[in-house]
Design a protein around this motif. Structure first.
Motif, PDB file in Angstrom:
ATOM      1  N   GLY A  93      55.687  -2.395  15.202  1.00 42.48           N
ATOM      2  CA  GLY A  93      55.843  -3.840  15.265  1.00 42.48           C
ATOM      3  C   GLY A  93      55.479  -4.519  13.960  1.00 42.48           C
ATOM      4  N   ILE A  94      55.970  -3.975  12.848  1.00 41.98           N
ATOM      5  CA  ILE A  94      55.633  -4.521  11.531  1.00 41.98           C
ATOM      6  C   ILE A  94      56.897  -4.640  10.679  1.00 41.98           C
ATOM      7  N   LEU A  95      57.080  -5.805  10.113  1.00 45.66           N
ATOM      8  CA  LEU A  95      58.070  -6.030   9.065  1.00 45.66           C
ATOM      9  C   LEU A  95      57.256  -6.168   7.791  1.00 45.66           C
ATOM     10  N   SER A  96      57.453  -5.247   6.842  1.00 38.81           N
ATOM     11  CA  SER A  96      56.589  -5.252   5.660  1.00 38.81           C
ATOM     12  C   SER A  96      57.382  -5.376   4.369  1.00 38.81           C
ATOM     13  N   MET A  97      56.721  -5.954   3.399  1.00 40.04           N
ATOM     14  CA  MET A  97      57.201  -6.069   2.025  1.00 40.04           C
ATOM     15  C   MET A  97      58.513  -6.842   1.864  1.00 40.04           C
ATOM     16  N   THR A  98      58.718  -7.859   2.691  1.00 36.54           N
ATOM     17  CA  THR A  98      59.846  -8.757   2.459  1.00 36.54           C
ATOM     18  C   THR A  98      59.461  -9.641   1.290  1.00 36.54           C
ATOM     19  N   ALA A  99      60.343  -9.742   0.296  1.00 32.45           N
ATOM     20  CA  ALA A  99      59.998 -10.478  -0.923  1.00 32.45           C
ATOM     21  C   ALA A  99      61.231 -11.146  -1.514  1.00 32.45           C
ATOM     22  N   ASP A 100      60.986 -12.170  -2.308  1.00 33.73           N
ATOM     23  CA  ASP A 100      62.040 -12.865  -3.023  1.00 33.73           C
ATOM     24  C   ASP A 100      61.436 -13.409  -4.309  1.00 33.73           C
ATOM     25  N   SER A 101      62.234 -13.427  -5.364  1.00 35.09           N
ATOM     26  CA  SER A 101      61.748 -13.923  -6.648  1.00 35.09           C
ATOM     27  C   SER A 101      62.887 -14.562  -7.415  1.00 35.09           C
ATOM     28  N   LEU A 102      62.575 -15.630  -8.107  1.00 30.95           N
ATOM     29  CA  LEU A 102      63.501 -16.154  -9.100  1.00 30.95           C
ATOM     30  C   LEU A 102      63.556 -15.136 -10.223  1.00 30.95           C
ATOM     31  N   THR A 103      64.626 -15.144 -11.001  1.00 25.41           N
ATOM     32  CA  THR A 103      64.723 -14.240 -12.135  1.00 25.41           C
ATOM     33  C   THR A 103      64.915 -15.046 -13.403  1.00 25.41           C
ATOM     34  N   GLY A 104      64.375 -14.544 -14.477  1.00 24.53           N
ATOM     35  CA  GLY A 104      64.518 -15.213 -15.762  1.00 24.53           C
ATOM     36  C   GLY A 104      63.413 -16.217 -16.020  1.00 24.53           C
ATOM     37  N   ALA A 105      63.502 -16.847 -17.165  1.00 23.96           N
ATOM     38  CA  ALA A 105      62.494 -17.817 -17.604  1.00 23.96           C
ATOM     39  C   ALA A 105      62.869 -19.198 -17.082  1.00 23.96           C
ATOM     40  N   VAL A 106      62.556 -19.436 -15.811  1.00 24.48           N
ATOM     41  CA  VAL A 106      62.861 -20.718 -15.170  1.00 24.48           C
ATOM     42  C   VAL A 106      61.605 -21.251 -14.501  1.00 24.48           C
ATOM     43  N   LEU A 107      61.601 -22.542 -14.228  1.00 22.18           N
ATOM     44  CA  LEU A 107      60.491 -23.151 -13.497  1.00 22.18           C
ATOM     45  C   LEU A 107      60.607 -22.806 -12.021  1.00 22.18           C
ATOM     46  N   GLY A 108      59.469 -22.794 -11.336  1.00 26.70           N
ATOM     47  CA  GLY A 108      59.455 -22.537  -9.903  1.00 26.70           C
ATOM     48  C   GLY A 108      60.040 -23.703  -9.124  1.00 26.70           C
ATOM     49  N   VAL A 109      60.226 -23.492  -7.833  1.00 30.51           N
ATOM     50  CA  VAL A 109      60.810 -24.483  -6.936  1.00 30.51           C
ATOM     51  C   VAL A 109      59.692 -25.209  -6.200  1.00 30.51           C
ATOM     52  N   SER A 110      59.861 -26.504  -5.997  1.00 34.68           N
ATOM     53  CA  SER A 110      58.875 -27.315  -5.275  1.00 34.68           C
ATOM     54  C   SER A 110      59.519 -27.932  -4.044  1.00 34.68           C
ATOM     55  N   GLY A 111      58.699 -28.176  -3.031  1.00 30.95           N
ATOM     56  CA  GLY A 111      59.190 -28.846  -1.826  1.00 30.95           C
ATOM     57  C   GLY A 111      58.940 -28.055  -0.569  1.00 30.95           C
ATOM     58  N   SER A 112      59.922 -28.067   0.316  1.00 27.13           N
ATOM     59  CA  SER A 112      59.819 -27.415   1.624  1.00 27.13           C
ATOM     60  C   SER A 112      61.150 -26.778   1.969  1.00 27.13           C
ATOM     61  N   GLY A 113      61.134 -25.699   2.755  1.00 30.23           N
ATOM     62  CA  GLY A 113      62.372 -25.079   3.195  1.00 30.23           C
ATOM     63  C   GLY A 113      62.181 -23.694   3.738  1.00 30.23           C
ATOM     64  N   HIS A 114      63.296 -23.020   4.043  1.00 29.39           N
ATOM     65  CA  HIS A 114      63.288 -21.663   4.596  1.00 29.39           C
ATOM     66  C   HIS A 114      63.122 -20.636   3.480  1.00 29.39           C
ATOM     67  N   LEU A 115      62.099 -19.796   3.603  1.00 27.68           N
ATOM     68  CA  LEU A 115      61.943 -18.655   2.698  1.00 27.68           C
ATOM     69  C   LEU A 115      62.817 -17.503   3.149  1.00 27.68           C
ATOM     70  N   ALA A 116      62.830 -17.243   4.442  1.00 28.86           N
ATOM     71  CA  ALA A 116      63.605 -16.141   5.013  1.00 28.86           C
ATOM     72  C   ALA A 116      63.845 -16.430   6.490  1.00 28.86           C
ATOM     73  N   ILE A 117      64.794 -15.714   7.055  1.00 29.12           N
ATOM     74  CA  ILE A 117      65.068 -15.786   8.485  1.00 29.12           C
ATOM     75  C   ILE A 117      64.940 -14.365   9.030  1.00 29.12           C
ATOM     76  N   VAL A 118      64.062 -14.173  10.009  1.00 26.11           N
ATOM     77  CA  VAL A 118      63.874 -12.862  10.634  1.00 26.11           C
ATOM     78  C   VAL A 118      64.640 -12.862  11.951  1.00 26.11           C
ATOM     79  N   HIS A 119      65.428 -11.813  12.156  1.00 28.04           N
ATOM     80  CA  HIS A 119      66.272 -11.712  13.352  1.00 28.04           C
ATOM     81  C   HIS A 119      65.644 -10.716  14.329  1.00 28.04           C
ATOM     82  N   PHE A 120      65.562 -11.127  15.598  1.00 27.08           N
ATOM     83  CA  PHE A 120      64.959 -10.301  16.648  1.00 27.08           C
ATOM     84  C   PHE A 120      65.924 -10.152  17.813  1.00 27.08           C
ATOM     85  N   ALA A 121      65.698  -9.093  18.577  1.00 23.42           N
ATOM     86  CA  ALA A 121      66.436  -8.885  19.826  1.00 23.42           C
ATOM     87  C   ALA A 121      65.480  -8.392  20.880  1.00 23.42           C
TER      88      ALA A 121
END
Length: 121
Positions: A93-121
């Motif tokens: 019952g573990i989902l591990s090491m889900t990750a996301d990253s911007l690439t390159g020399a850019v500024l980070g993102v600010s605000g609110s929103g969906h990082l990921a969507i996990v699907h279950f059945a």
């Protein structure tokens, strides 16, 4: 039969400052047994987020994870991203090491929103 799923999340953030509670896991209040459902992993009140990684645990006797997709928060056109859906272990019952990253020399993102969507059945 209807039930309420229970999930626990551990979230790591890179290059970010948080003004309040950062990670929000929105679980449907009641889910019909054996019905697929999605769980958004959201961020709120974040500044300069460049990357994140999370682990999610759940009761495998009740639900099974079927996949993870990238949310729109980092992917939303700011810069190219590198999304890693992680590893699903429906025995433990573990989902591990889900990750996301911007690439390159850019500024980070600010605000609110969906990082990921996990699907279950």
């Amino acid at each position: 039969m209807r039930w309420i799923p229970t999930l626990a999340i551990t979230l790591g953030l890179a290059g970010a400052s948080v003004s309040r509670s950062a990670a929000i896991v929105s679980v449907p209040i009641v889910v019909a047994q054996a019905s697929p459902f999605d769980v958004p992993v959201d961020i709120s009140g974040i500044s300069d987020l460049y990357a994140f990684q999370f682990d999610l645990s759940y009761d495998p006797a009740v639900i099974h994870a079927t996949g993870v997709t990238e949310g729109a928060f980092l992917f939303g056109g700011h810069a190219p991203t590198l999304f890693i859906p992680g590893s699903i272990d429906n025995t433990l019952g573990i989902l591990s090491m889900t990750a996301d990253s911007l690439t390159g020399a850019v500024l980070g993102v600010s605000g609110s929103g969906h990082l990921a969507i996990v699907h279950f059945a």
